[in-house]
Design an enzyme around this catalytic site. Structure first.
Site, PDB file in Angstrom:
ATOM      1  N   GLN A 185      73.481 -47.648 -46.352  1.00 13.00           N
ATOM      2  CA  GLN A 185      74.265 -48.184 -47.478  1.00 13.00           C
ATOM      3  C   GLN A 185      73.374 -48.991 -48.417  1.00 13.00           C
ATOM      4  OE1 GLN A 185      77.249 -47.061 -47.829  1.00 13.00           O
ATOM      5  NE2 GLN A 185      77.511 -46.251 -45.755  1.00 13.00           N
ATOM      6  N   ASP A 222      68.394 -50.165 -40.965  1.00  7.84           N
ATOM      7  CA  ASP A 222      69.278 -49.060 -41.323  1.00  7.84           C
ATOM      8  C   ASP A 222      69.691 -49.282 -42.780  1.00  7.84           C
ATOM      9  OD1 ASP A 222      71.488 -47.535 -41.940  1.00  7.84           O
ATOM     10  OD2 ASP A 222      72.520 -47.876 -40.037  1.00  7.84           O
ATOM     11  N   LYS A 248      73.901 -39.858 -49.255  1.00 11.48           N
ATOM     12  CA  LYS A 248      74.603 -41.070 -49.684  1.00 11.48           C
ATOM     13  C   LYS A 248      74.056 -41.585 -51.009  1.00 11.48           C
ATOM     14  CE  LYS A 248      75.821 -42.623 -45.025  1.00 11.48           C
ATOM     15  NZ  LYS A 248      77.192 -42.202 -44.842  1.00 11.48           N
ATOM     16  N   CYS A 263      83.011 -45.129 -37.647  1.00 15.14           N
ATOM     17  CA  CYS A 263      81.814 -45.141 -36.777  1.00 15.14           C
ATOM     18  C   CYS A 263      81.323 -46.566 -36.497  1.00 15.14           C
ATOM     19  CB  CYS A 263      80.680 -44.316 -37.358  1.00 15.14           C
ATOM     20  SG  CYS A 263      81.081 -42.592 -37.546  1.00 15.14           S
ATOM     21  N   HIS A 319      76.559 -49.569 -37.457  1.00 16.53           N
ATOM     22  CA  HIS A 319      77.164 -48.233 -37.372  1.00 16.53           C
ATOM     23  C   HIS A 319      76.780 -47.662 -36.005  1.00 16.53           C
ATOM     24  CE1 HIS A 319      77.411 -43.880 -38.396  1.00 16.53           C
ATOM     25  NE2 HIS A 319      78.190 -44.243 -39.403  1.00 16.53           N
TER      26      HIS A 319
HETATM   27  N1  PLP Z   1      74.289 -46.285 -40.895  1.00 16.71           N
HETATM   28  C1  PLP Z   1      75.235 -46.682 -41.739  1.00 16.71           C
HETATM   29  C2  PLP Z   1      75.336 -48.125 -42.110  1.00 16.71           C
HETATM   30  C3  PLP Z   1      76.119 -45.750 -42.279  1.00 16.71           C
HETATM   31  O1  PLP Z   1      77.073 -46.149 -43.127  1.00 16.71           O
HETATM   32  C4  PLP Z   1      75.989 -44.383 -41.908  1.00 16.71           C
HETATM   33  C5  PLP Z   1      76.951 -43.380 -42.413  1.00 16.71           C
HETATM   34  O2  PLP Z   1      78.037 -43.688 -42.810  1.00 16.71           O
HETATM   35  C6  PLP Z   1      74.966 -44.026 -41.039  1.00 16.71           C
HETATM   36  C7  PLP Z   1      74.138 -44.994 -40.552  1.00 16.71           C
HETATM   37  C8  PLP Z   1      74.770 -42.611 -40.621  1.00 16.71           C
HETATM   38  O3  PLP Z   1      74.366 -41.823 -41.694  1.00 16.71           O
HETATM   39  P1  PLP Z   1      74.245 -40.248 -41.537  1.00 16.71           P
HETATM   40  O4  PLP Z   1      75.562 -39.780 -40.994  1.00 16.71           O
HETATM   41  O5  PLP Z   1      73.987 -39.762 -42.919  1.00 16.71           O
HETATM   42  O6  PLP Z   1      73.124 -39.972 -40.598  1.00 16.71           O
END
Ligand code: PLP
Length: 431
Positions: free
Chosen positions: A222, A219, A245, A389, A136
């Site tokens: 998910q 990260d 999430k 993203c 992401h």
């Molecule tokens: N990393 C992954 C794999 C994601 O799917 C997301 C959000 O969709 C993020 C990071 C970023 O999360 P946040 O916007 O809650 O900081």
């Protein structure tokens, strides 16, 4: 045959369990554009159970006072709820202590914190940060910013599409050992890709990195929803996720870090609550975890992690977990089967190395993903379209946008069937 008791069929019992779970999440029984809402944008954010909604409202009414600062009852209640949630998170991810659990504003903030503070301490000119091709943007851009400041560079663990060894979109780890050179200081990995939905072999990457003394950030934005996380068993150095999430409030995230690393790196932001003593010339910092929690935190949102994680655990344990787990397996095989159609390209196919979570991203030949999403919305179906993203990854598939249907444990096979039926209708209308 666990469900087949007292003359109720296994299927009947499972349906009852699903109905009971869904009743606890009010948004799931709402209507959108006159149709029952089929909410399939859970990778973006999840709907909230009544336990979290009630908790938030009760906390605003009865526990709204700043944390850690005051000597009165109301503030004590607020501090207890905030610190209680830290303990709840610790248990949920099996961190060794509450000192390992930092509250942030989300996964993005957690990764930025590590990128900035770790790189300022441990990364210098000529060093390398290794990221994944399926990251992401929040696990790419913070590293680019930090690497630029440190004079370091970024290298990428490729997918099979990039190396030409396949089209599944999974990481190609053939060349991993070669990528883990002496000057690599950090590997930033993704537990489950928000595009491919593939479950990456993070433990394999972590042990390969650790065998060369390289730190790893995971990260888990998910992953925290779809996998049982044990940070000690995983042995990651840092783990990041967002509350929203996993059924909690927005604007709250968690950073887990190993204590020796959190102690070694400098604070991220300066301000109230993260200090021990302050003079006009110099400040000494509070001990963990407050060293990284400058300013008034989102104390009510963070505290909502207690009912949110209770709910997450309820969804994955006992007969509820069994029922939802079997429904999810059926959803994954149904969706992969239905999307395996001429003219549809699915990004992320499971194999013996990477399992598939219920996140499905794809394109239909000659049809704009945004147009499809708009038509589906008219049928009550909420799905995401665009780059999600993850522009670099989509580009490797030769796509500039895509459609994504992402399921949470509270979604049903019936909703998957509605989605597929509506998708076929929309496809016909747009062809
Ligand atoms: N990393 C992954 C794999 C994601 O799917 C997301 C959000 O969709 C993020 C990071 C970023 O999360 P946040 O916007 O809650 O900081």
């Amino acid at each position: 045959m666990h469900f087949a008791q007292d003359g109720i069929t296994m299927e009947g019992k499972k349906e009852n369990i699903l109905a009971r779970v869904r009743q606890q999440v009010p948004a799931l029984s709402s209507k959108m554009n006159g149709e029952p809402l089929v909410y399939l944008d859970n990778a973006a954010t999840t709907q909230k159970p009544v336990q979290v909604l009630d908790f938030l409202s009760d906390a605003l009414k009865n526990r709204n006072a700043n944390v850690h600062r005051s000597m009165y009852e109301l503030s004590d209640r607020s501090t207890s709820a905030y610190e209680g949630a830290r303990e709840r998170v610790r248990r949920f991810i099996n961190a060794p202590s509450r000192e390992n659990v930092i509250f942030t504003s989300g996964t993005t903030a957690s990764v930025n914190l590590v990128a900035s503070c770790f790189c300022s301490k441990f990364v210098g000119k000529g060093d390398v940060i290794l990221i994944e091709a399926d990251s992401h943007h929040s696990n790419i851009v913070p590293w680019q910013l930090a690497a630029e400041r440190a004079g370091a560079s970024i290298k990428v663990i490729p997918t099979d599409v990039m190396t030409g060894s396949g089209r599944s979109g999974r990481l190609d780890l053939e060349g991993l050992d070669g990528l883990l050179s002496d000057n690599v200081k950090m590997v930033a990995v993704t537990q489950i890709s928000n595009i491919t939905g593939l479950r990456n072999p993070v433990s394999q990457i972590i042990s390969a990195a650790h065998s060369k003394g390289i730190a790893v950030l995971v990260d888990g934005a998910q992953g925290i929803v779809h996998e049982k996380v044990d940070v000690q068993a995983m042995d990651c150095d840092f783990y990041a996720f967002s509350a929203h999430k996993i059924y909690g409030a927005t604007g709250v995230g968690v950073l887990y870090g190993k204590k020796e690393l959190l102690e070694a790196i400098p604070p991220y932001m300066g301000g109230g609550d993260m200090v021990e003593t302050v003079t006009y010339d110099k400040t000494t910092y509070a001990s963990l975890p407050l060293k990284f929690e400058a300013g008034t935190p989102n104390f009510i949102g963070a505290a909502s992690l207690t009912p949110a994680l209770d709910f997450a655990e309820y969804l994955r344990n006992g007969e509820v977990g069994e029922a939802l787990g079997s429904e999810e397996e059926r959803i994954v095989s149904y969706m992969m089967d239905k999307l395996d159609t001429p003219g549809i390209e699915v990004y992320g196919k499971p194999d013996s190395i990477c399992g598939k979570s219920p996140i499905f991203t794809f394109n239909i030949e000659s049809i704009n993903a945004g147009d499809l999403a708009q038509l589906l919305d008219k049928m009550g179906i909420a799905v995401r379209s665009g780059m999600m993203c993850a522009e670099p990854l989509l580009n490797t598939f030769g796509a500039v946008s895509a459609l994504r249907a992402s399921f949470a444990p509270y979604n049903t096979l019936e909703e998957a069937e509605t989605f597929v039926r509506c998708l076929e209708r929309a496809r016909t209308m747009l062809s």
